[in-house]
Enzyme design. Structure first.
Site, PDB file in Angstrom:
ATOM      1  N   HIS A  75      -8.081   2.613   4.224  1.00 14.17           N
ATOM      2  CA  HIS A  75      -8.061   3.782   5.112  1.00 14.17           C
ATOM      3  C   HIS A  75      -6.627   4.277   5.336  1.00 14.17           C
ATOM      4  O   HIS A  75      -6.335   5.469   5.148  1.00 14.17           O
ATOM      5  CB  HIS A  75      -8.704   3.409   6.449  1.00 14.17           C
ATOM      6  CG  HIS A  75      -8.727   4.529   7.450  1.00 14.17           C
ATOM      7  ND1 HIS A  75      -9.808   5.356   7.615  1.00 14.17           N
ATOM      8  CD2 HIS A  75      -7.784   4.962   8.326  1.00 14.17           C
ATOM      9  CE1 HIS A  75      -9.550   6.241   8.556  1.00 14.17           C
ATOM     10  NE2 HIS A  75      -8.319   6.029   9.005  1.00 14.17           N
ATOM     11  N   GLU A  76      -5.760   3.358   5.722  1.00 11.35           N
ATOM     12  CA  GLU A  76      -4.376   3.761   6.013  1.00 11.35           C
ATOM     13  C   GLU A  76      -3.625   4.148   4.741  1.00 11.35           C
ATOM     14  O   GLU A  76      -2.743   5.001   4.773  1.00 11.35           O
ATOM     15  CB  GLU A  76      -3.645   2.626   6.738  1.00 11.35           C
ATOM     16  CG  GLU A  76      -4.273   2.205   8.064  1.00 11.35           C
ATOM     17  CD  GLU A  76      -4.418   3.360   9.048  1.00 11.35           C
ATOM     18  OE1 GLU A  76      -3.659   4.345   8.950  1.00 11.35           O
ATOM     19  OE2 GLU A  76      -5.308   3.281   9.920  1.00 11.35           O
TER      20      GLU A  76
ATOM     21  N   HIS B  24      -4.070   7.785   4.126  1.00  9.05           N
ATOM     22  CA  HIS B  24      -3.130   8.585   4.913  1.00  9.05           C
ATOM     23  C   HIS B  24      -1.742   8.571   4.270  1.00  9.05           C
ATOM     24  O   HIS B  24      -1.092   9.615   4.130  1.00  9.05           O
ATOM     25  CB  HIS B  24      -3.019   8.027   6.333  1.00  9.05           C
ATOM     26  CG  HIS B  24      -4.233   8.236   7.182  1.00  9.05           C
ATOM     27  ND1 HIS B  24      -4.866   9.458   7.280  1.00  9.05           N
ATOM     28  CD2 HIS B  24      -4.920   7.390   7.995  1.00  9.05           C
ATOM     29  CE1 HIS B  24      -5.895   9.354   8.113  1.00  9.05           C
ATOM     30  NE2 HIS B  24      -5.951   8.107   8.543  1.00  9.05           N
TER      31      HIS B  24
END
Length: 451
Positions: free
Chosen positions: A21-22, A25
């Site tokens: 997920h990170e 980003h």
């Protein structure tokens, strides 16, 4: 199931899902020319930090998420030479791309995990046939019968038993659940579940009880004996057939299991057949308190064997190639993403129980259970949690990625950002919502696992 196995399965799940997920980003932020300062898995003071490519890579002790810290004048002082690379100085479309990247990466990961699981282990589907109806249960009260083929739930066609049960469970609190079936005689029949607001429905939401239906048919033969259970102490083994309890014939599995439930802590004289020879033993059922604390029942620690002919009818396993696996992974991800959104909608409308909300303890428990069964169920579990993480983060709640998405979309459409006052109020509202959700999730976990 060992505690260490559960902990390791949980930690791997968190490390994988949060990191991906990170990383979504981070990669999009770097692609958009934004300076990234820190990449952290976990919250709190880091216990491990490594500097690489001008980014601090950290592991922190609280495994409830992670974050990517970027240069941002709203959060800290930014050097003049770094101002062109600060997050808040970018065009709204770039900021939209960055916040959406994390959830979308989770959804892509789900497709990949499903595809790998299907490609390496094949696909197993359980057709929507009712093999056994347990009594008492919600299904028994609704009139389900062994041999029913479930066609649709509230008008929505179902293809397998997992979909059928999921649709029924998620609609229990929304009112009457209308299940159309074709019974064993081939007749079209409607089974109506009317359990909204009942203790039984709440127990199902807490995963402390089931609807009471199984796709498999059971035979009067022991298929599993738990170690150190009452049955194991009595010398019963897999393959034994119970024929009488206290001198009373028990031709069906339900006959003698009912006697066991009703005689907690009382010695029972058991007659059983093993390899065509009849034996006798004494069984002392263990006393077990039901989750609603309203009744104590006896438990022997055994499970019935499955009718192999019926299993061949309802269980469908087939192998697929990578292209078909990716297609199935995409379809499964879309289906469960839609189902997750529908569930949140039901929560808002008061049509679903808050007891469905789970936290890290339940995730750890299920992680341990699935990894014990095998790598394929564990991979499918990871995919499902990745979907939940992706969809939840897209919800329009301030502090989540979806809340930031709303802010930057409004800024793009209106040509100016929302006022500081509105953003601060939104932040407080979002923090309050998330705090309540976390407290509720922990409460549900504790009551579900220890209550």
């Amino acid at each position: 199931m060992s505690l260490l196995q559960t902990i390791l399965a949980f930690l791997f799940a968190i490390l994988l899902l949060v990191s991906v997920h990170e990383l979504g980003h981070l990669l999009v932020a770097r692609w958009c020319g934004i300076k990234v300062l820190r990449f952290s898995v976990g919250f709190g003071s880091p216990f491990y930090t490594k500097k690489w490519r001008n980014i601090e890579w950290c592991l922190a002790p609280i495994p409830l998420g992670g974050y990517v810290k970027m240069a941002d004048t709203r959060e800290s002082e930014v050097a003049p030479e770094d101002l062109p690379y600060a997050f808040d100085k970018q065009h709204p479309l770039k900021r939209i791309a960055v916040v959406v990247a994390g959830p979308l990466t989770n959804l892509i990961l789900a497709v990949v995990l499903y595809a790998l699981a299907f490609d390496m282990g094949g696909v197993t589907e359980i057709r929507p046939y009712v093999g056994t109806v347990h009594s008492p249960s919600i299904a028994a009260s609704a009139g389900f019968q062994a041999g029913d083929q479930i066609i649709s739930v509230n008008g929505k066609p179902v293809q397998n038993m997992a979909d059928a049960q999921t649709e029924m469970v998620l609609n229990l609190e929304a009112g009457s659940v209308r299940v159309y079936v074709k019974n064993a005689q081939g007749q079209a029949v409607e089974r109506i579940i009317d359990a909204a607001g009942t203790p039984e429905a709440e127990l199902v939401a807490k995963r402390q009880a089931s609807l009471g239906i199984s796709a498999y048919q059971l035979i009067n033969q022991i298929g599993m004996v738990q170690p150190h259970s009452a049955a194991a102490k009595a010398g019963l083994k897999v393959g034994d057939q119970i024929i009488a309890v206290n001198g009373i014939a028990t031709p069906k599995w339900e006959d003698w299991s009912k006697v066991v439930r009703e005689n907690a802590g009382r010695n029972l004289k058991i007659a059983y057949v093993r390899q065509n020879h009849t034996f006798q033993t004494t069984l002392l059922p263990e006393s077990v308190e039901l989750p609603n604390r309203g009744q104590i029942i006896g438990r022997a620690g055994v499970a019935a064997a499955i009718d192999k002919a019926w299993e061949d009818k309802v269980r469908h396993h087939y192998d697929v190639g990578m292209v078909e696996s990716l297609k199935l992974g995409w379809e499964r991800t879309v289906k469960y993403s839609t189902m997750t959104l529908q569930f949140f909608g039901k929560l808002v409308l008061g049509q679903a129980s808050l007891s469905h909300i789970s936290g890290p303890l339940t995730i750890a428990d299920v992680a341990g259970q699935t990894v014990q069964i095998g790598w394929q169920p564990y991979m499918e579990f990871l995919a499902l949690v990745s979907i939940s993480l992706g969809v939840m983060n897209l919800l329009p709640i301030p502090v989540l990625d979806g809340g930031h998405l709303v802010y930057y979309t409004v800024e793009f459409l209106c040509g100016r950002p929302l006022s500081k006052r509105i953003q601060e109020l939104g932040l407080r509202f979002g923090l309050a919502i998330m705090l309540m959700m976390m407290m509720l999730a922990f409460f549900n976990d504790i009551t579900r696992l220890f209550g």
